[in-house]
Design an enzyme around this catalytic site. Structure first.
Site, PDB file in Angstrom:
ATOM      1  CE  LYS A 179       8.461  -4.384 -10.595  1.00 60.09           C
ATOM      2  NZ  LYS A 179       9.260  -4.455  -9.364  1.00 60.09           N
ATOM      3  CD  GLU A 255      -7.410  -6.629  -6.286  1.00 61.80           C
ATOM      4  OE1 GLU A 255      -7.776  -5.812  -5.414  1.00 61.80           O
ATOM      5  OE2 GLU A 255      -8.054  -7.626  -6.616  1.00 61.80           O
ATOM      6  CB  CYS A 289      -4.690  -2.933   0.108  1.00 65.46           C
ATOM      7  SG  CYS A 289      -4.930  -4.678  -0.154  1.00 65.46           S
ATOM      8  CD  GLU A 386      -3.391   2.206   1.188  1.00 65.31           C
ATOM      9  OE1 GLU A 386      -2.704   2.481   0.184  1.00 65.31           O
ATOM     10  OE2 GLU A 386      -4.096   1.192   1.274  1.00 65.31           O
TER      11      GLU A 386
HETATM   12  P1  NAP Z   1       3.957   0.753  -5.662  1.00 63.48           P
HETATM   13  O1  NAP Z   1       5.105   1.677  -5.791  1.00 63.48           O
HETATM   14  O2  NAP Z   1       2.699   1.037  -6.347  1.00 63.48           O
HETATM   15  O3  NAP Z   1       4.529  -0.694  -6.041  1.00 63.48           O
HETATM   16  C1  NAP Z   1       3.776  -1.771  -6.465  1.00 63.48           C
HETATM   17  C2  NAP Z   1       4.473  -2.459  -7.634  1.00 63.48           C
HETATM   18  O4  NAP Z   1       4.501  -1.571  -8.753  1.00 63.48           O
HETATM   19  C3  NAP Z   1       5.936  -2.809  -7.351  1.00 63.48           C
HETATM   20  O5  NAP Z   1       6.259  -4.012  -7.996  1.00 63.48           O
HETATM   21  C4  NAP Z   1       6.648  -1.649  -7.986  1.00 63.48           C
HETATM   22  O6  NAP Z   1       7.977  -1.903  -8.316  1.00 63.48           O
HETATM   23  C5  NAP Z   1       5.817  -1.407  -9.215  1.00 63.48           C
HETATM   24  N1  NAP Z   1       5.993  -0.085  -9.822  1.00 63.48           N
HETATM   25  C6  NAP Z   1       6.421   1.060  -9.218  1.00 63.48           C
HETATM   26  N2  NAP Z   1       6.473   2.065 -10.115  1.00 63.48           N
HETATM   27  C7  NAP Z   1       6.088   1.564 -11.305  1.00 63.48           C
HETATM   28  C8  NAP Z   1       5.940   2.097 -12.620  1.00 63.48           C
HETATM   29  N3  NAP Z   1       6.222   3.366 -12.878  1.00 63.48           N
HETATM   30  N4  NAP Z   1       5.501   1.279 -13.596  1.00 63.48           N
HETATM   31  C9  NAP Z   1       5.208   0.001 -13.358  1.00 63.48           C
HETATM   32  N5  NAP Z   1       5.348  -0.573 -12.153  1.00 63.48           N
HETATM   33  C10 NAP Z   1       5.772   0.199 -11.125  1.00 63.48           C
HETATM   34  O7  NAP Z   1       3.553   0.563  -4.191  1.00 63.48           O
HETATM   35  P2  NAP Z   1       4.422   0.885  -2.913  1.00 63.48           P
HETATM   36  O8  NAP Z   1       4.350   2.337  -2.697  1.00 63.48           O
HETATM   37  O9  NAP Z   1       5.731   0.235  -3.014  1.00 63.48           O
HETATM   38  O10 NAP Z   1       3.498   0.073  -1.888  1.00 63.48           O
HETATM   39  C11 NAP Z   1       2.481   0.581  -1.039  1.00 63.48           C
HETATM   40  C12 NAP Z   1       1.144   0.793  -1.683  1.00 63.48           C
HETATM   41  O11 NAP Z   1       0.664  -0.356  -2.358  1.00 63.48           O
HETATM   42  C13 NAP Z   1       0.109   1.123  -0.680  1.00 63.48           C
HETATM   43  O12 NAP Z   1      -0.193   2.476  -0.786  1.00 63.48           O
HETATM   44  C14 NAP Z   1      -1.087   0.278  -0.978  1.00 63.48           C
HETATM   45  O13 NAP Z   1      -2.168   1.084  -1.282  1.00 63.48           O
HETATM   46  C15 NAP Z   1      -0.756  -0.470  -2.186  1.00 63.48           C
HETATM   47  N6  NAP Z   1      -1.131  -1.885  -2.073  1.00 63.48           N
HETATM   48  C16 NAP Z   1      -2.371  -2.299  -2.495  1.00 63.48           C
HETATM   49  C17 NAP Z   1      -2.728  -3.635  -2.413  1.00 63.48           C
HETATM   50  C18 NAP Z   1      -4.062  -4.148  -2.888  1.00 63.48           C
HETATM   51  O14 NAP Z   1      -4.301  -5.347  -2.858  1.00 63.48           O
HETATM   52  N7  NAP Z   1      -4.972  -3.328  -3.332  1.00 63.48           N
HETATM   53  C19 NAP Z   1      -1.842  -4.545  -1.895  1.00 63.48           C
HETATM   54  C20 NAP Z   1      -0.617  -4.085  -1.471  1.00 63.48           C
HETATM   55  C21 NAP Z   1      -0.267  -2.773  -1.571  1.00 63.48           C
HETATM   56  P3  NAP Z   1       9.114  -1.464  -7.259  1.00 63.48           P
HETATM   57  O15 NAP Z   1       8.881  -2.238  -6.051  1.00 63.48           O
HETATM   58  O16 NAP Z   1      10.367  -1.871  -7.938  1.00 63.48           O
HETATM   59  O17 NAP Z   1       8.973   0.013  -7.079  1.00 63.48           O
END
Ligand code: NAP
Ligand code: MG
Length: 483
Positions: A179, A255, A289, A386
């Site tokens: 996904k 991650e 990240c 972050e």
């Molecule tokens: P996010 O909401 O955690 O999204 C990441 C993924 O999870 C997306 O595919 C998202 O789908 C999905 N998701 C969201 N809610 C979910 C749920 N309830 N159940 C299952 N899956 C779900 O992250 P974001 O806020 O869009 O992105 C920013 C954050 O990502 C940053 O804070 C950063 O820390 C983190 N990040 C970490 C890494 C790493 O390698 N450690 C890399 C990139 C980003 P949708 O897009 O459809 O919401």
């Protein structure tokens, strides 16, 4: 626009289909704020179909029983196809994510290609061991694929995160439901097409575009998914783990976020360190990240360092991501754009000083100027949370005893950087810092062969390298009586 976005549909069983609900969602170009295309909005029912296809493909043996060398060849062909379509996919990624074409072309694409090459080579080198046990027995282990894998990925490196996830999972013989993030589904769909062209049997890779709380959650909760691999925010990571534990106890790897210390000592090559600090935070618009977002600068060089950093930050070319000269593009979404700017305001309120940037860079598109906050303390919100944007928080230090404590005083532990000519100091720090990756006199270096992952609330499990094979395999111990 020369991009070829295949229908924006869901991939199940090597067929492109609409979602069962028939709903679609818009995909935006963050540099123009305009609609790029739309995509099928998959939800729980589509995850059902996709998991069923993945399960059938796994149990049929079409993939796991295929000779490992042949699996490797297919992954290698995928790498070659990515190479062949490098320019087109780089452009697609830039249009969808907002990152500069110079980065998609020279970082994201080569690293994604390398990842498939690396795991194509590893596919036939996954094996068990014989163990010298007591008694008249032969004991050996088998390393078997985990089964049906759910993979949920973020928007900051859409293609590369798909590659990090798919490379090792497919090499081990797992089947997958992927996904992508709702903001950036396009390059993963294109990759799906190329993997089919490379020879992936039906059902081995299924891609469901859609939203996290519906499609993502359904995948994490599914009773017939054996393992879920997630990259994204720490908050959602905790939810994924909870969903896995409350359903079938599927294995989890995470991650998550980071708040990396990047430490500049007075005895470092200061100009190299300035470039490293710059690259550490402004690469990929700070949507990284492992970004070096807490910049600790030794007091004796603090002013000189920050003045050099400010000058260089102001020279960065921010703008049209498709222009090869652009060094910083647009933030991925309006939500992210607003969140970053509100963190800058929060920083000011708590006493940090904006020495450059802090405002939008253009009237249209989600561009933010490279931003340096001075006078930050480790307790401020901007140092604890972050920001995930082009905002570096500069902290000054004198007491090196206390430094390691401050560096580790965070809930995160993904990465860390240190700049010094004193090798003893550098290696001591590497040992003492609680982080999955440490960069000494460099920053943001990656290689498909080198493991990547977090300590503490940055998650667990290691992607890349041979370590990633552990995420997607399980060990079976077999006893044979020799009597
Ligand atoms: P996010 O909401 O955690 O999204 C990441 C993924 O999870 C997306 O595919 C998202 O789908 C999905 N998701 C969201 N809610 C979910 C749920 N309830 N159940 C299952 N899956 C779900 O992250 P974001 O806020 O869009 O992105 C920013 C954050 O990502 C940053 O804070 C950063 O820390 C983190 N990040 C970490 C890494 C790493 O390698 N450690 C890399 C990139 C980003 P949708 O897009 O459809 O919401
Ligand atoms: Mg989200």
């Amino acid at each position: 626009m020369g991009i070829q976005v295949k229908p924006g549909k869901i991939l199940i069983n090597n067929e492109w289909t609409e979602s069962l609900s028939g709903k679609r969602f818009d995909v935006i170009n963050p540099a123009t704020e305009e609609k790029l295309t739309d995509c099928a909005e998959g939800d729980k029912k589509d995850i059902e179909r996709a998991v069923l296809a993945a399960r059938r493909a796994f149990e049929s043996g079409a993939w796991k029983k295929m000779s490992a060398r042949e699996r490797g060849r297919i992954l290698n062909r995928a790498a070659q196809l990515l190479e062949k379509h490098r320019h087109e996919i780089a452009e697609l990624e830039t249009l969808n994510n907002g990152k500069p074409i110079s980065e998609t072309l020279h970082v994201d694409l080569p690293l994604a290609i390398e990842t498939f090459e690396y795991y194509s080579g590893l596919a036939d080198k996954i094996h068990g061991e014989t163990i010298p046990v007591n008694g008249p027995f032969l004991n050996y282990t088998l390393r078997e694929p985990a089964g049906v894998v759910g993979q949920i990925i973020p928007w900051n490196f859409p293609l590369l995160m798909a590659a990090w996830k798919l490379g090792p999972a497919l090499a081990t013989g797992c089947t997958v439901v992927l996904k992508p993030a709702e903001q950036t589904p396009l390059s993963a769909l294109r990759l799906g097409e190329l993997l089919i062209e490379a020879g992936l049997p039906a059902g081995v890779l299924n891609i469901v575009t859609g939203f996290g709380p519906t499609a993502g959650a359904a995948l994490a909760q599914h009773m017939d998914v054996d393992k879920v691999a997630f990259t994204g925010s720490t908050g959602v990571g905790k939810m994924v783990m909870k969903m896995a534990s409350e359903t079938n106890l599927k294995r989890v790897s995470l991650e998550l976020g980071g708040k990396a210390p990047n430490i500049i000592f007075a005895d470092s090559d200061l100009d190299a360190a300035v470039n490293g600090a710059l690259r550490g935070i402004f690469f990929n618009q700070g949507e990284v990240c492992c970004a070096g977002s807490r910049l600790f600068v030794e007091k004796s060089v603090h002013d000189e360092f920050l003045s050099k950093l400010k000058t260089k930050a102001e020279k960065l070319v921010v703008g049209n991501p498709l222009d090869p000269k652009t060094q910083m593009g647009a933030q991925v979404s309006e939500e992210q754009f607003k969140k970053i700017l509100s963190y800058v305001e929060q920083g000011k309120k708590e006493g940090a000083k904006v020495i450059t940037g802090g405002t939008p860079a253009q009237n249209k598109g989600y561009f933010i100027k490279p931003t340096v906050l001075e006078g930050v303390t480790n307790q401020m919100t901007v140092a604890r949370e972050e920001i995930f944007g082009p905002v570096v928080c500069a902290l000054s230090f004198t007491n090196t005893e206390d430094l390691i404590h401050q560096a580790n005083d965070t809930i995160y532990g993904l990465s860390a950087g240190i700049w010094t000519r004193d090798i003893g100091k550098a290696h001591r720090f590497a040992k003492e810092v609680k982080a999955g990756t440490v960069w000494i006199n460099c920053y943001n270096q990656f290689d498909a062969a080198s493991p990547f992952g977090g300590f503490k609330q940055s998650g667990f499990g290691r992607e890349l390298g041979e370590h990633a094979l552990e995420l997607y395999t399980q060990v079976k111990s077999v006893w044979v009586s020799l009597d």
